[in-house]
Design a protein around this motif. Sequence first.
Motif, PDB file in Angstrom:
ATOM      1  N   SER A  22     163.122  -0.194  34.367  1.00 27.94           N
ATOM      2  CA  SER A  22     162.500  -1.537  33.445  1.00 27.94           C
ATOM      3  C   SER A  22     162.717  -2.628  34.081  1.00 27.94           C
ATOM      4  CB  SER A  22     163.323  -1.187  32.175  1.00 27.94           C
ATOM      5  OG  SER A  22     164.487  -1.626  32.192  1.00 27.94           O
ATOM      6  N   PHE A  23     163.833  -2.792  35.180  1.00 29.45           N
ATOM      7  CA  PHE A  23     163.922  -4.232  35.669  1.00 29.45           C
ATOM      8  C   PHE A  23     163.108  -4.280  37.000  1.00 29.45           C
ATOM      9  CE2 PHE A  23     166.584  -7.758  37.754  1.00 29.45           C
ATOM     10  CZ  PHE A  23     166.212  -8.558  36.905  1.00 29.45           C
ATOM     11  N   VAL A  24     162.820  -2.950  37.396  1.00 29.02           N
ATOM     12  CA  VAL A  24     161.820  -3.186  38.494  1.00 29.02           C
ATOM     13  C   VAL A  24     160.424  -3.451  38.128  1.00 29.02           C
ATOM     14  CG1 VAL A  24     160.712  -1.603  40.418  1.00 29.02           C
ATOM     15  CG2 VAL A  24     162.999  -1.331  39.877  1.00 29.02           C
ATOM     16  N   PRO A  50     168.374  -2.036  19.576  1.00 25.91           N
ATOM     17  CA  PRO A  50     167.965  -0.765  19.816  1.00 25.91           C
ATOM     18  C   PRO A  50     166.614  -0.421  20.493  1.00 25.91           C
ATOM     19  CG  PRO A  50     169.273  -0.886  17.919  1.00 25.91           C
ATOM     20  CD  PRO A  50     168.662  -2.210  18.331  1.00 25.91           C
ATOM     21  N   ASP A  51     165.635  -1.325  20.258  1.00 26.52           N
ATOM     22  CA  ASP A  51     164.343  -1.225  20.839  1.00 26.52           C
ATOM     23  C   ASP A  51     164.082  -1.599  22.299  1.00 26.52           C
ATOM     24  OD1 ASP A  51     163.136   0.059  18.234  1.00 26.52           O
ATOM     25  OD2 ASP A  51     163.005  -2.117  17.343  1.00 26.52           O
ATOM     26  N   SER A  52     165.155  -2.206  23.047  1.00 25.08           N
ATOM     27  CA  SER A  52     164.933  -2.896  24.074  1.00 25.08           C
ATOM     28  C   SER A  52     165.008  -1.609  25.083  1.00 25.08           C
ATOM     29  CB  SER A  52     166.029  -3.866  24.322  1.00 25.08           C
ATOM     30  OG  SER A  52     167.109  -3.447  24.993  1.00 25.08           O
ATOM     31  N   PRO A  53     164.512  -1.885  26.161  1.00 27.66           N
ATOM     32  CA  PRO A  53     164.455  -1.047  27.431  1.00 27.66           C
ATOM     33  C   PRO A  53     165.765  -0.833  27.939  1.00 27.66           C
ATOM     34  CG  PRO A  53     163.200  -3.079  28.053  1.00 27.66           C
ATOM     35  CD  PRO A  53     163.550  -2.995  26.516  1.00 27.66           C
ATOM     36  N   TYR A  54     166.581  -1.906  27.762  1.00 25.55           N
ATOM     37  CA  TYR A  54     168.054  -1.809  28.342  1.00 25.55           C
ATOM     38  C   TYR A  54     168.858  -0.776  27.557  1.00 25.55           C
ATOM     39  CZ  TYR A  54     166.674  -5.607  31.297  1.00 25.55           C
ATOM     40  OH  TYR A  54     165.777  -6.423  31.935  1.00 25.55           O
ATOM     41  N   VAL A  81     167.441  -0.670  42.939  1.00 30.93           N
ATOM     42  CA  VAL A  81     167.591  -1.244  41.508  1.00 30.93           C
ATOM     43  C   VAL A  81     167.922   0.110  40.868  1.00 30.93           C
ATOM     44  CG1 VAL A  81     166.312  -2.476  39.838  1.00 30.93           C
ATOM     45  CG2 VAL A  81     165.954  -2.826  42.395  1.00 30.93           C
ATOM     46  N   LEU A  82     169.087   0.411  40.656  1.00 33.13           N
ATOM     47  CA  LEU A  82     169.530   1.778  40.104  1.00 33.13           C
ATOM     48  C   LEU A  82     170.511   1.713  39.088  1.00 33.13           C
ATOM     49  CD1 LEU A  82     169.552   4.140  43.229  1.00 33.13           C
ATOM     50  CD2 LEU A  82     168.014   4.379  41.300  1.00 33.13           C
TER      51      LEU A  82
END
Lengths: 328, 328
Positions: free
Chosen positions: A15-17, A165-169, A77-78
């Motif tokens: 997601s951060f990529v 809980p809905d966030s990609p993180y 980015v892992l």
Amino acid sequence: MSEKRLRLALIGAGSFVRKAHAPALAAMQDRVQVVAVCSRSHKSAATVAEMLPEPVEIYDHIPSLLAVETLDAVDVVLPIPMLPDVVQMALEAGKHVVSEKPIAPTSGRARELIALHQQRPNQVWMVAENYRYEQAYRAAAQAIADGAIGKPLVFDWSLQLPVDPDSPYYRTEWRRTNQYPGGFVLDGGVHHVAGLRTVLGEIVEVGGIHAAHREDLPPMDTLAAWIRCASGAVGTYTVTYAAGSPLSDNALHVVGDQGSLRVNGGRLVVHNNEGTQEQTFGRPFSVELELAAFVDAVQEGRPHRNTPEEAFRDLLVVEALLGDGVTG
Amino acid sequence: MSEKRLRLALIGAGSFVRKAHAPALAAMQDRVQVVAVCSRSHKSAATVAEMLPEPVEIYDHIPSLLAVETLDAVDVVLPIPMLPDVVQMALEAGKHVVSEKPIAPTSGRARELIALHQQRPNQVWMVAENYRYEQAYRAAAQAIADGAIGKPLVFDWSLQLPVDPDSPYYRTEWRRTNQYPGGFVLDGGVHHVAGLRTVLGEIVEVGGIHAAHREDLPPMDTLAAWIRCASGAVGTYTVTYAAGSPLSDNALHVVGDQGSLRVNGGRLVVHNNEGTQEQTFGRPFSVELELAAFVDAVQEGRPHRNTPEEAFRDLLVVEALLGDGVTG
């Protein structure tokens, strides 16, 4: 376009990529050619590939990617537990490396990587810590250096960063399954320590207590701490990932003997006997600035602010916040 | 007027008597007759006497005052180092006592006074801690008890209370000449701890660091600390007497799992899924409320919130903040 574009591969397609690294690299097309994306998930890699301005190779095996001789650099980015081994492989393969923070899950592993990097002085290794490139924190540091608030005496920083809980993180399982010390408190903590060190300078002593309020955020989600800086300033740092509050601006507040300031990612307010000045900040975003600094470092040998040694200091402070209070 | 008015003497005629105690007592003329003012300074005593609605005797010698058999009670508002001996004399003289906070400069001396008081169960001793009677903090405690923010998880409280060289508190030499542990940090700290305990309940563990930024405020003027409550909430408390900041509202901010609140002396803001509610508070002021509670306790045997045992807990927490972190 320049003949000397940096040939770079993205390792990781999460997601951060998609949110930050791929757009920032795409915007630097005149200086960087992203030639490959490597991910265990072909679907994720293909999604990132579509965001990039030129065709890329897709890999699912890191050693195969690193064997490509024409590859200059990798952007790693892992998930935190996987970062150190991939950084090590990339350095040993002779590549320049920019890798996401933290430098490693533990300072012990970070020390090994720094020792390895010191044997390879011609390779750049940047640990991407975007807080050191946030314009607002840089401007706050400059205001203090310019004497705008006099000598900093005391500070407080309280952040509520609820993990939805809905966030990609949240959906990234490795962040919630207790695979490294401190969980979100470490993950976010290195950012905040980098921000504090940017604005206030070196941290020499800390003490803290942590709590685990939400069972879905092991091993902890909340930290309350005091911090002493080499400058003599003392203050507190409070962060929770368990709940939010619209009654807070999540800003670092610094009180000096001639004025005070509040700063968060997008805004700096400085008050002194000349009145109150407010600045807001937008693009270029900090990830764009740090990746540009990485390219400058590789292509022109320019110094940058995100050395592994700086990232190591951030990690030592967070470990001290979670442990014995000694910052190394 | 009632035949049963409490016959009370003011011991001390300093700035806080003039600002708060004398006006509050004057407003309770139907229940309290101030019959005497005792001060080493005849001028100060005369100034206070003029603020009162009925003629008073002026004393400059405490034992002579305490020998007056028709005197029911004393209100002791003296420099911290002098408080314990005067409280002891007044209790031993058989008077009801309301004395300003802190209960004593040290918990050791406080223990002795509590033991003495326990031998005299028919005498009321109130340690005036107006924060326990501040309407805003009481309302915040009630909001939490009512579930308005769910379970409190984390809190932060940062206060800048600069001591102005022109203020009466600064000009009071005993506050600036290092005559008791902690200086202003103790003096204000017991208030803030009482406020925290009012809103969040018992405190079980703390850790802190202090600093001395201004040479004119020995032995220290700044504290940064973490605090753990029996409820499981953790948070920070940051206070400086060295400098101010208009970029802070000096409010206690509490984040729960269903909402959050901010509270300072005059204002409570509560946010939850029903929206944001704000309440502001004026008279009756907290000193008026606590002195009324003292009269109720003496005349009607009613319980009050300012027992010596509560004040002792406040002091233990402040001592822990300045020392080893154990709250007793």
